[in-house]
Design a protein around this motif. Sequence first.
Motif, PDB file in Angstrom:
ATOM      1  N   SER A 110     -69.916  25.179  32.917  1.00 37.17           N
ATOM      2  CA  SER A 110     -69.522  26.496  33.433  1.00 37.17           C
ATOM      3  C   SER A 110     -70.234  26.705  34.774  1.00 37.17           C
ATOM      4  O   SER A 110     -71.434  26.425  34.891  1.00 37.17           O
ATOM      5  CB  SER A 110     -69.924  27.609  32.464  1.00 37.17           C
ATOM      6  N   ARG A 111     -69.484  27.176  35.755  1.00 37.76           N
ATOM      7  CA  ARG A 111     -70.051  27.403  37.091  1.00 37.76           C
ATOM      8  C   ARG A 111     -69.672  28.809  37.553  1.00 37.76           C
ATOM      9  O   ARG A 111     -68.496  29.164  37.594  1.00 37.76           O
ATOM     10  CB  ARG A 111     -69.521  26.370  38.089  1.00 37.76           C
ATOM     11  N   PHE A 112     -70.688  29.597  37.911  1.00 39.53           N
ATOM     12  CA  PHE A 112     -70.460  30.972  38.343  1.00 39.53           C
ATOM     13  C   PHE A 112     -71.170  31.193  39.670  1.00 39.53           C
ATOM     14  O   PHE A 112     -72.312  30.751  39.862  1.00 39.53           O
ATOM     15  CB  PHE A 112     -71.004  31.948  37.291  1.00 39.53           C
ATOM     16  N   ASP A 113     -70.500  31.855  40.624  1.00 37.54           N
ATOM     17  CA  ASP A 113     -71.179  32.239  41.869  1.00 37.54           C
ATOM     18  C   ASP A 113     -70.632  33.573  42.341  1.00 37.54           C
ATOM     19  O   ASP A 113     -69.510  33.976  41.993  1.00 37.54           O
ATOM     20  CB  ASP A 113     -71.039  31.163  42.953  1.00 37.54           C
ATOM     21  N   THR A 126     -60.204  28.097  37.031  1.00 36.67           N
ATOM     22  CA  THR A 126     -61.025  28.955  37.888  1.00 36.67           C
ATOM     23  C   THR A 126     -60.375  30.321  38.008  1.00 36.67           C
ATOM     24  O   THR A 126     -59.149  30.424  38.144  1.00 36.67           O
ATOM     25  CB  THR A 126     -61.174  28.345  39.297  1.00 36.67           C
ATOM     26  N   THR A 156     -60.933  33.829  40.385  1.00 35.80           N
ATOM     27  CA  THR A 156     -61.618  34.397  41.548  1.00 35.80           C
ATOM     28  C   THR A 156     -61.191  35.839  41.724  1.00 35.80           C
ATOM     29  O   THR A 156     -59.995  36.154  41.647  1.00 35.80           O
ATOM     30  CB  THR A 156     -61.275  33.612  42.828  1.00 35.80           C
ATOM     31  N   ASN A 178     -66.590  34.159  41.490  1.00 35.50           N
ATOM     32  CA  ASN A 178     -65.905  32.928  41.071  1.00 35.50           C
ATOM     33  C   ASN A 178     -66.468  32.447  39.733  1.00 35.50           C
ATOM     34  O   ASN A 178     -67.697  32.400  39.556  1.00 35.50           O
ATOM     35  CB  ASN A 178     -66.104  31.812  42.104  1.00 35.50           C
ATOM     36  N   TYR A 179     -65.561  32.086  38.835  1.00 39.20           N
ATOM     37  CA  TYR A 179     -65.979  31.491  37.556  1.00 39.20           C
ATOM     38  C   TYR A 179     -65.106  30.275  37.276  1.00 39.20           C
ATOM     39  O   TYR A 179     -63.880  30.376  37.151  1.00 39.20           O
ATOM     40  CB  TYR A 179     -65.854  32.496  36.419  1.00 39.20           C
ATOM     41  N   GLU A 180     -65.738  29.082  37.219  1.00 37.96           N
ATOM     42  CA  GLU A 180     -65.030  27.841  36.926  1.00 37.96           C
ATOM     43  C   GLU A 180     -65.511  27.295  35.590  1.00 37.96           C
ATOM     44  O   GLU A 180     -66.714  27.246  35.329  1.00 37.96           O
ATOM     45  CB  GLU A 180     -65.279  26.804  38.035  1.00 37.96           C
ATOM     46  N   GLN A 181     -64.549  26.869  34.754  1.00 36.59           N
ATOM     47  CA  GLN A 181     -64.874  26.313  33.445  1.00 36.59           C
ATOM     48  C   GLN A 181     -64.278  24.929  33.325  1.00 36.59           C
ATOM     49  O   GLN A 181     -63.069  24.733  33.505  1.00 36.59           O
ATOM     50  CB  GLN A 181     -64.326  27.202  32.329  1.00 36.59           C
TER      51      GLN A 181
END
Length: 817
Positions: free
Chosen positions: A649-652, A603, A605, A634-637
């Motif tokens: 992939s998760r982006f918020d 992640t 941030t 935030n970007y989680e891979q």
Amino acid sequence: MKKLLVLLLSFGYFSIFSQSKVMVRNSGDQSPISNATVSCNNKIIGRTDASGMSVFTTKCKKVEISANGFQNDDIVVDKVMEVFLVKTDPNVKNIQTIVLENKSDPRALEILRKVNENYQQNSPKSLDSYSFKSYEKISLDFDEDSINAYNAYITNRIDSLKMLPQRTMKAAERKDSLESVNLMKLVGGSKMFLWERASQNLYSKKYGEKINILDNKVAGLKEPIYELMAFRSNRNQIPKEVREENRNLYRFFLTDSIEIEGRENYVIRFRQVDDKQSAKQRKFNGYLYVDKATYALKKIESNSKIKSEGSITSIWKPVENKWFLVKENYKLKMGSTSFDNDEAKDKNKTKEEKDSTKKHTKKFGSYAFVTADYFDFKTSIEEKPEDFKGYTMSVKNSDGNSIDQYRTENLTGREAATYTKIDSLSAKYKLNQRAKALTGLLKGKVRLGMFDFDLARVIGYNKYEHIRLGAGAKLNEKFNRFISPDAYFAYGIYDKDFKYGVGVDVRTTLQKNSFFRAEYFDDVMAAGRFSENLWNFRMKIMNSGVALNNNMFFGYKGFKVSYENDLTNALTINIAAKRTQEESKFNYNFKELGSRFDIASSTITLKYSPNSKNIMTPTGKYTYEQNLPELYLNYEQGYKALGGDVQFSRFDALFVHNFKTKLGLTGVRLYGGLVTGDAPIWKNFTLNGLGNGNGGLNFNLTSYLGFATMEGGKYYNDKFVGAYLTHRLPWYFKSFGKNVSSFDVIYRGTIGDMKNPEFHQFEFKKLDHLYNEVGLEWNNFLSSQFNLGFFYRVGHYNTPKFKDNFAIQFKLKLLGF
């Protein structure tokens, strides 16, 4: 002879140009008051003539004005002053020749409108660069009129105690009695608290603001309180009495014009709106001097309705056609200290005896005194990038050894005694430890020795654990300045299970926020929570109830390593990698793969807060002004290649801002998220419903991103956008009490979609139409510290039943927007 002549000329120069002029008038009919005395430290330094004017020279910061038949008043010394005295006769309001209407003078309102319009142009921040120094002093003490009475009272009290029959006392009782007497004597001879600060202020349009603390000294404390160093005045803000949004709280009257240092000024008097009138109440709450040429504020004095409750005075001067604040003087009543003449504390007294005791109780008002002087102004400075590096505020020195170089006046006898007497009691009463404990509360922690206990972990509630009890502690800088271990545990009353986590921070420098962290955890969380990485304590507390009615929880167990660094005062980055086992706590099956997954992810941030102001303390970075706008990314891979069961992939993102117009104050929160790849439902987004969904009255507590009318845990999306808009109406009023009330109009909306809802085998709905709710929030409801909001759902998700669409919300005022 030549030197003597120069000395005499210099003396003559300062004698002439340090003179002050005061005009004393009757507050009832505006007539001049002759033979009024001007006093400094109980010494008469002038009297008014037939025109109510007195010219005098003094080094005092404040002088007292007194006249026969009028209440005394004091005023901050300036080149030109004006004071209105109130008659002591309680029937004075019956003989006043001027009747003030309950509406403002249109001419005064027009001038104030131009003050607001020209504020930015007149402000020093319209310059390319500037610098100045400041000396500020804060103290806590009795009013000067009460000091002699207090000392006489204490002397008589001690003498009377000596005459009482001596009774047998235990050693602890005798010790407490002696300490009580010594403490009473100490307060009579010195102030209760004293703090001084000297600073250098730099400003550049290119590099921003920089404040260097040149020295700092606090009575009774060996170590500086960095949070206290961050105390700020309103020098960069329009005074509240002049702001457009507060216009309905005062009545303004254009009464005169006056010349000060060759410049013409409007004189505007104002009074606070109040239905009740009292003989002790001032006719005016204060006055404004407005420069005619630029519509800049020259001076403001704002008094409480009752003289004994305090006053605030600010004075500006033009430097290169920009108006710099040069002097501030605050006097604010903090409460009363009372002493009972009857030493015996008889719990069996009758009501009549208790009422009689109250009549003989001595009370002494205690006040906070704040003085500030600004000097050494330069309107064009050499802008070196290195001078603006680091956080907004930097501490150059804090041992108090050089503070006397910056004092603009010598300490009084009581002030000097404060350092020696309070310092002598510091160790005995552990003032240093208590001060540190109070500053810890600002960050939601209780400090006990080398431990910081996390208040947020003590108790909580959710639909999975129901009541959650726990504790969390972190070893602070007293253990080690670079290494800080921490741990927490929690127990759920309903699921009857323990959760815990342990971790350690390792700082790389003491100059800024930069550290590595490793942690291990075994805990549960509501599914679909929006990221709160790098949120501050206030934001997290405000959003803590967002999942209160979401019963979809998952467990997570594993370890995480991360690195956090403040690249600049405005930009923070956090990079993390973790390996976890995650499992749903509800009946769930993802793509026929089950409900438990091994997840390997990284992640990153980013937090961007260009206008917030920070200072580095021994406990870490402290943000003393959280100013908007702010942006969180935030970007989680997730990785299969590193042993994970799923790849996603998760982006918020969250953007927060507010801005002011003539129509009022508008706040904006824009946020959204996107998930791609294979991710279980808890890695997607729930839409933050706060409703209970039981069909009864929908009552809930507000949250940072929640919807009052939406059922909790009902909607999930893999993509969405949302908006939270609030607009404060420019109408301020009082119901009763001291707090000012207003109304906010609020809109919340969100829309999104779920690409493959069939992959998630449990009961939920996707939200693929625009969800809207509108509301009205009453700030300081009935003068309390709570806001009361009413919300209604409109649009696609509206239902025929009124109660299904309606919700009531409560919010603690201090949480803000």
